[in-house]
Write an enzyme that holds these catalytic residues in place. Structure first.
Site, PDB file in Angstrom:
ATOM      1  N   SER A  69       0.832  -1.209   0.000  1.00 20.20           N
ATOM      2  CA  SER A  69       0.000   0.000   0.000  1.00 20.20           C
ATOM      3  C   SER A  69       0.869   1.263   0.000  1.00 20.20           C
ATOM      4  O   SER A  69       2.002   1.262   0.478  1.00 20.20           O
ATOM      5  CB  SER A  69      -0.901   0.016   1.231  1.00 20.20           C
TER       6      SER A  69
HETATM    7  N1  SAH Z   1      -1.018  -4.073   3.636  1.00 15.17           N
HETATM    8  C1  SAH Z   1      -0.486  -4.819   2.532  1.00 15.17           C
HETATM    9  C2  SAH Z   1      -1.436  -4.770   1.368  1.00 15.17           C
HETATM   10  C3  SAH Z   1      -1.181  -5.796   0.369  1.00 15.17           C
HETATM   11  S1  SAH Z   1      -2.372  -5.819  -0.932  1.00 15.17           S
HETATM   12  C4  SAH Z   1       0.848  -4.207   2.140  1.00 15.17           C
HETATM   13  O1  SAH Z   1       0.993  -2.996   2.270  1.00 15.17           O
HETATM   14  O2  SAH Z   1       1.725  -4.914   1.700  1.00 15.17           O
HETATM   15  C5  SAH Z   1      -3.698  -6.688  -0.173  1.00 15.17           C
HETATM   16  C6  SAH Z   1      -3.439  -8.095   0.260  1.00 15.17           C
HETATM   17  O3  SAH Z   1      -4.692  -8.662   0.621  1.00 15.17           O
HETATM   18  C7  SAH Z   1      -2.869  -8.997  -0.834  1.00 15.17           C
HETATM   19  O4  SAH Z   1      -1.692  -9.586  -0.361  1.00 15.17           O
HETATM   20  C8  SAH Z   1      -3.962 -10.042  -1.060  1.00 15.17           C
HETATM   21  O5  SAH Z   1      -3.471 -11.323  -1.360  1.00 15.17           O
HETATM   22  C9  SAH Z   1      -4.674 -10.034   0.283  1.00 15.17           C
HETATM   23  N2  SAH Z   1      -6.030 -10.552   0.254  1.00 15.17           N
HETATM   24  C10 SAH Z   1      -7.001 -10.384  -0.675  1.00 15.17           C
HETATM   25  N3  SAH Z   1      -8.126 -11.038  -0.317  1.00 15.17           N
HETATM   26  C11 SAH Z   1      -7.848 -11.629   0.881  1.00 15.17           C
HETATM   27  C12 SAH Z   1      -8.607 -12.448   1.768  1.00 15.17           C
HETATM   28  N4  SAH Z   1      -9.861 -12.811   1.515  1.00 15.17           N
HETATM   29  N5  SAH Z   1      -8.016 -12.880   2.908  1.00 15.17           N
HETATM   30  C13 SAH Z   1      -6.723 -12.533   3.197  1.00 15.17           C
HETATM   31  N6  SAH Z   1      -5.961 -11.771   2.396  1.00 15.17           N
HETATM   32  C14 SAH Z   1      -6.523 -11.317   1.257  1.00 15.17           C
END
Ligand code: SAH
Length: 219
Positions: A69
């Protein structure tokens, strides 16, 4: 010293200071959040090819069609989570790179983090170990169902967008608990803060955002 940690020298600190300045300009005021982000090396959470851009205020690819993010959004969501007081027990949905997890781990007593893509979870786990953050428990699972074993939580932070508010997350919020979550389809998403009161839920729209979608199942 671990090779990925070697970059935490003067250069990184100076570029991190610039990043914090920009986040402050965008309106984030919580000094503890800004301090923790100043001390947390974002470059170890991104792919090596992007390490030199880790302190620009933008999302970056982390593989598997996912992104780390934007730093401003990490700061803003953390500030919203903590606005009405410290949160001891926090659930994060969407570990991704683990950067937001690290920020939470330095501000909250215990963090429970769920990720559906196993290799991302493993990589995030190594980064948190490198930073000696031991107050994080991780689960490879569909976080749309929360993590019932440790519920209720006094904070829940979701970093992927469901089309609608997941019922399970509302239920796993303790009274007085705060849920910070992007909700909506495609690019039409709204960051919301939901507070559980004794009689129900107060929902507040914060600002339009763009997150990757919350997907069902695991990968
Ligand atoms: N806060 C993280 C955001 C990563 S993007 C960062 O800054 O790195 C969002 C993440 O949510 C991705 O890794 C994706 O795989 C995960 N995601 C999407 N749907 C999900 C679900 N149902 N349960 C758990 N993780 C999920």
């Amino acid at each position: 010293m671990n090779r990925r940690l070697q970059g935490i020298g003067m250069t990184s600190r100076r570029t991190r200071e610039r990043m914090i300045g920009r986040i402050r300009e965008l309106g984030v005021k919580n000094q503890s959040v800004l301090d923790v982000m100043l001390e947390t090396p974002r470059h170890i959470f991104v792919e090596e090819a992007f390490a030199s851009r880790a302190y620009e205020d933008m999302p970056l690819p982390i593989g598997f069609s996912q992104t780390i993010s934007q730093p401003y959004i990490v700061a803003r969501m953390t500030e919203l989570l903590l606005e009405s007081g410290p949160r001891d027990k926090v659930l994060e949905v969407g570990t991704g790179s683990g950067y937001q997890t690290a920020v939470l781990a330095r501000l909250c007593k215990k963090v429970y983090s769920v990720e559906r893509i196993y290799p991302l979870q493993q990589r995030a786990r190594r980064c948190l170990q490198d930073l000696h953050l031991r107050n994080v428990l991780m689960k490879h699972s569909d976080g749309g169902w929360g993590w019932e074993d440790y519920a209720p939580y006094d904070g829940i932070l979701v970093t992927c967008a469901p089309a609608d508010l997941p019922q399970a997350l509302l239920e796993q919020l303790a009274p007085g608990g705060v849920l910070v979550i992007p909700v909506g389809d495609g690019r039409n998403q709204m960051l919301q803060r939901i507070v559980r009161t004794d009689s129900g839920y107060e929902i507040e729209d914060i600002e339009p955002v763009v997150f990757v979608p919350l997907l069902g199942g695991v990968a």
